[in-house]
Structure formats: C-alpha cells, structure tokens
Scaffold this motif. Structure first.
Motif, mmCIF file in Angstrom:
data_model
loop_
_atom_site.group_PDB
_atom_site.id
_atom_site.type_symbol
_atom_site.label_atom_id
_atom_site.label_comp_id
_atom_site.label_asym_id
_atom_site.label_seq_id
_atom_site.Cartn_x
_atom_site.Cartn_y
_atom_site.Cartn_z
ATOM 1 N N THR A 190 0.820 -1.212 0.000
ATOM 2 C CA THR A 190 0.000 0.000 0.000
ATOM 3 C C THR A 190 0.851 1.257 0.000
ATOM 4 O OG1 THR A 190 -1.581 -1.252 1.353
ATOM 5 C CG2 THR A 190 -1.939 1.124 1.155
ATOM 6 N N GLU A 191 1.850 1.277 0.857
ATOM 7 C CA GLU A 191 2.695 2.467 0.994
ATOM 8 C C GLU A 191 4.089 2.040 1.441
ATOM 9 O OE1 GLU A 191 2.708 6.585 3.688
ATOM 10 O OE2 GLU A 191 0.958 5.266 3.702
ATOM 11 N N LEU A 192 5.105 2.579 0.796
ATOM 12 C CA LEU A 192 6.490 2.301 1.169
ATOM 13 C C LEU A 192 7.174 3.621 1.484
ATOM 14 C CD1 LEU A 192 8.718 0.156 1.515
ATOM 15 C CD2 LEU A 192 9.325 0.527 -0.883
ATOM 16 N N ARG A 193 7.572 3.776 2.737
ATOM 17 C CA ARG A 193 8.253 4.995 3.165
ATOM 18 C C ARG A 193 9.745 4.722 3.254
ATOM 19 N NH1 ARG A 193 4.539 8.152 7.579
ATOM 20 N NH2 ARG A 193 2.520 7.696 6.644
ATOM 21 N N ILE A 194 10.518 5.594 2.643
ATOM 22 C CA ILE A 194 11.968 5.430 2.637
ATOM 23 C C ILE A 194 12.579 6.466 3.584
ATOM 24 C CG2 ILE A 194 14.049 5.468 1.219
ATOM 25 C CD1 ILE A 194 12.226 4.708 -1.170
ATOM 26 N N VAL A 195 13.409 5.964 4.511
ATOM 27 C CA VAL A 195 14.062 6.829 5.492
ATOM 28 C C VAL A 195 15.576 6.747 5.302
ATOM 29 C CG1 VAL A 195 12.183 6.662 7.170
ATOM 30 C CG2 VAL A 195 14.025 4.969 7.216
ATOM 31 N N GLU A 196 16.299 7.579 6.056
ATOM 32 C CA GLU A 196 17.751 7.650 5.885
ATOM 33 C C GLU A 196 18.500 6.505 6.547
ATOM 34 O OE1 GLU A 196 19.361 11.421 7.033
ATOM 35 O OE2 GLU A 196 17.861 12.540 5.888
ATOM 36 N N ASN A 197 18.028 6.055 7.704
ATOM 37 C CA ASN A 197 18.816 5.071 8.447
ATOM 38 C C ASN A 197 17.922 4.161 9.298
ATOM 39 O OD1 ASN A 197 18.356 6.455 11.030
ATOM 40 N ND2 ASN A 197 19.753 8.018 10.206
ATOM 41 N N MET A 198 18.557 3.202 9.958
ATOM 42 C CA MET A 198 17.837 2.218 10.757
ATOM 43 C C MET A 198 17.151 2.844 11.972
ATOM 44 S SD MET A 198 18.247 -0.664 9.172
ATOM 45 C CE MET A 198 18.179 -2.118 10.212
ATOM 46 N N HIS A 199 17.764 3.859 12.552
ATOM 47 C CA HIS A 199 17.166 4.511 13.717
ATOM 48 C C HIS A 199 15.853 5.192 13.336
ATOM 49 C CE1 HIS A 199 20.710 3.660 16.080
ATOM 50 N NE2 HIS A 199 21.469 4.210 15.157
ATOM 51 N N GLN A 200 15.876 5.893 12.208
ATOM 52 C CA GLN A 200 14.645 6.541 11.739
ATOM 53 C C GLN A 200 13.591 5.500 11.396
ATOM 54 O OE1 GLN A 200 15.774 9.042 8.451
ATOM 55 N NE2 GLN A 200 16.698 10.596 9.771
ATOM 56 N N ARG A 201 14.014 4.375 10.882
ATOM 57 C CA ARG A 201 13.082 3.295 10.543
ATOM 58 C C ARG A 201 12.316 2.840 11.784
ATOM 59 N NH1 ARG A 201 15.160 -2.636 8.539
ATOM 60 N NH2 ARG A 201 13.583 -3.011 6.954
ATOM 61 N N LYS A 202 13.046 2.515 12.852
ATOM 62 C CA LYS A 202 12.393 2.053 14.086
ATOM 63 C C LYS A 202 11.469 3.120 14.662
ATOM 64 C CE LYS A 202 16.237 0.878 15.792
ATOM 65 N NZ LYS A 202 17.456 0.443 16.430
ATOM 66 N N GLN A 203 11.941 4.358 14.671
ATOM 67 C CA GLN A 203 11.135 5.430 15.246
ATOM 68 C C GLN A 203 9.838 5.611 14.469
ATOM 69 O OE1 GLN A 203 11.856 7.494 18.181
ATOM 70 N NE2 GLN A 203 9.651 7.568 17.826
ATOM 71 N N LEU A 204 9.920 5.621 13.142
ATOM 72 C CA LEU A 204 8.718 5.818 12.331
ATOM 73 C C LEU A 204 7.772 4.629 12.454
ATOM 74 C CD1 LEU A 204 7.056 7.494 10.406
ATOM 75 C CD2 LEU A 204 8.440 6.595 8.503
ATOM 76 N N MET A 205 8.323 3.411 12.461
ATOM 77 C CA MET A 205 7.473 2.236 12.629
ATOM 78 C C MET A 205 6.726 2.313 13.957
ATOM 79 S SD MET A 205 10.086 -0.649 11.131
ATOM 80 C CE MET A 205 9.060 -2.093 11.369
ATOM 81 N N ASN A 206 7.413 2.707 15.014
ATOM 82 C CA ASN A 206 6.782 2.851 16.324
ATOM 83 C C ASN A 206 5.717 3.946 16.297
ATOM 84 O OD1 ASN A 206 6.839 2.138 19.308
ATOM 85 N ND2 ASN A 206 7.194 4.347 19.368
ATOM 86 N N ASP A 207 6.018 5.050 15.632
ATOM 87 C CA ASP A 207 5.072 6.164 15.558
ATOM 88 C C ASP A 207 3.797 5.792 14.801
ATOM 89 O OD1 ASP A 207 6.922 7.701 16.930
ATOM 90 O OD2 ASP A 207 7.582 8.826 15.160
ATOM 91 N N LEU A 208 3.905 4.875 13.850
ATOM 92 C CA LEU A 208 2.766 4.509 13.001
ATOM 93 C C LEU A 208 1.879 3.413 13.577
ATOM 94 C CD1 LEU A 208 4.561 4.481 9.518
ATOM 95 C CD2 LEU A 208 2.888 6.164 10.327
ATOM 96 N N CYS A 209 2.267 2.832 14.718
ATOM 97 C CA CYS A 209 1.530 1.657 15.206
ATOM 98 C C CYS A 209 0.860 1.877 16.546
ATOM 99 C CB CYS A 209 2.462 0.451 15.267
ATOM 100 S SG CYS A 209 3.591 0.468 16.679
ATOM 101 N N ASP A 210 -0.033 0.936 16.850
ATOM 102 C CA ASP A 210 -0.711 0.887 18.148
ATOM 103 C C ASP A 210 -0.225 -0.288 18.989
ATOM 104 O OD1 ASP A 210 -2.484 3.014 17.423
ATOM 105 O OD2 ASP A 210 -3.670 1.574 16.290
#
Length: 194
Positions: free
Chosen positions: A79-99
């Motif tokens: 559905t949607e693929l978000r590209i981030v700069e690094n692994m830290h941003q990946r974890k933070q965004l994944m956490n921000d997007l979930c319940d």
C-alpha cells in the motif's frame, strides 16, 4: 488496535508451521481492519507477511532505509512504502505509526528492533502493547532468559509482564487487545525489584 508493527526476519527457513502462522496473523489483521506496519522488505518472513496481508485486501505500510532500497530488497507492491535515511529513523517511524508491536521469528535485527521498542515502553516513551508470536517454541529460550533476569533482580516482574507471548496468532492479538499499559507502573528506575 488500528495498526500493528511486526518485526520479523529477512530470511525464511521454509518451516510450514511458521508460514501457516504468518497466514493466520495476516487473516486476523485483515478481518479486524488492522494495518500492518513492517520493515518494508520483499524477502523472507517479511515478504511472506506483507504478501499475505495484501493478498487478503489489507493495508500494508513498509518503512525501509535507503541503503536497503539500493540493494533492491524493498517491497514495491504494498500500500505504501516509506523510505528513510537510516535504521534509527526506521524504528522510530514504525513505532510512531503503530498501536501495538509483535515479534515473529528472525535474527539479530529482529531482536534488536524488538528490544529497543520494549525498552522505550519500559521508559514510558510509548504505551503500545508488545507481543511475541512464539511459533514452534522459537522464542522459548529467550522467554526463559527474561525470567532469569527477574530471578537475578535485573528486571522487575511488572516489566517482564509487559511481554505477551503465544504460539497462536488469534490468542496473541486477543491478549494484546485487552492489555492497558500504565507507564507509571513500569518505570525502570524503581529500585524495588521484588
């Protein structure tokens, strides 16, 4: 729960029981209109889960760092693929997007992601329930180690209780849906570990 972040392996060992468990998890998520948030890969357990959710008409948000996109492991059929700069941003965004957060079988990266967000929960930085889908007893030894941490007084029983586990995806989702996290009860600096 409207969205669940799933940490899982970029490899798959061919275990048919694990594949069936992943399919069951996808089924319950789609039936309950729960969005999958995951690491954005098209390979391994990650790819199997994303395809299972998409194949059932569900919604999938992948989060992947650019260097992994450059290696052509990003899943462009979700559905949607978000590209981030690094692994830290990946974890933070994944956490921000979930319940809520679930860990499936995986390797070092899966463990690292899970324990970082579990530590964030312990620190009161979020209040998402966390669970382990313990297919075929994959995480039995890890769960036992958590008990040793409690026995040896490095982990409070209340913090150990934050980790919900089940081999059944339906039961795991049900248990996670019922839990209410109270940050003031898990604060890690409480020196009373009994």
């Amino acid at each position: 729960m409207k969205s669940i972040c799933v940490f899982c392996g970029a490899n798959f060992n061919g275990d048919p029981v694990l594949k069936q468990s992943v399919e069951q998890l996808a089924e319950i998520m789609v039936s309950r209109d729960i969005t999958l948030v995951y690491g954005g890969g098209k390979v391994g357990v990650m790819g199997i889960l994303a395809d299972a959710v998409m194949g059932r008409g569900g919604k999938v948000i992948g989060v992947i760092p650019q260097f992994l996109m450059d290696k052509e492991v990003g899943h462009t059929g979700i559905t949607e693929l978000r590209i981030v700069e690094n692994m830290h941003q990946r974890k933070q965004l994944m956490n921000d997007l979930c319940d809520a957060i679930i860990m499936l079988p995986g390797g070092f990266g899966t463990l690292e992601e899970f324990f970082e967000v579990l530590t964030w929960l312990q620190l009161g930085l979020h209040n998402h329930p966390v669970g382990i889908l313990n297919t075929n007893g994959f995480y039995d030894n890890l769960l036992k180690q958590m008990d040793v941490m409690v026995e040896q007084r490095y982990l409070k029983p209340t913090n150990r209780a934050l980790v919900i586990s089940s081999a059944d995806p339906v039961e795991l989702i049900s248990l996670m849906d019922k839990i209410e996290i109270k940050p003031d009860e898990v604060w890690f600096m409480d020196r009373n570990l009994t």
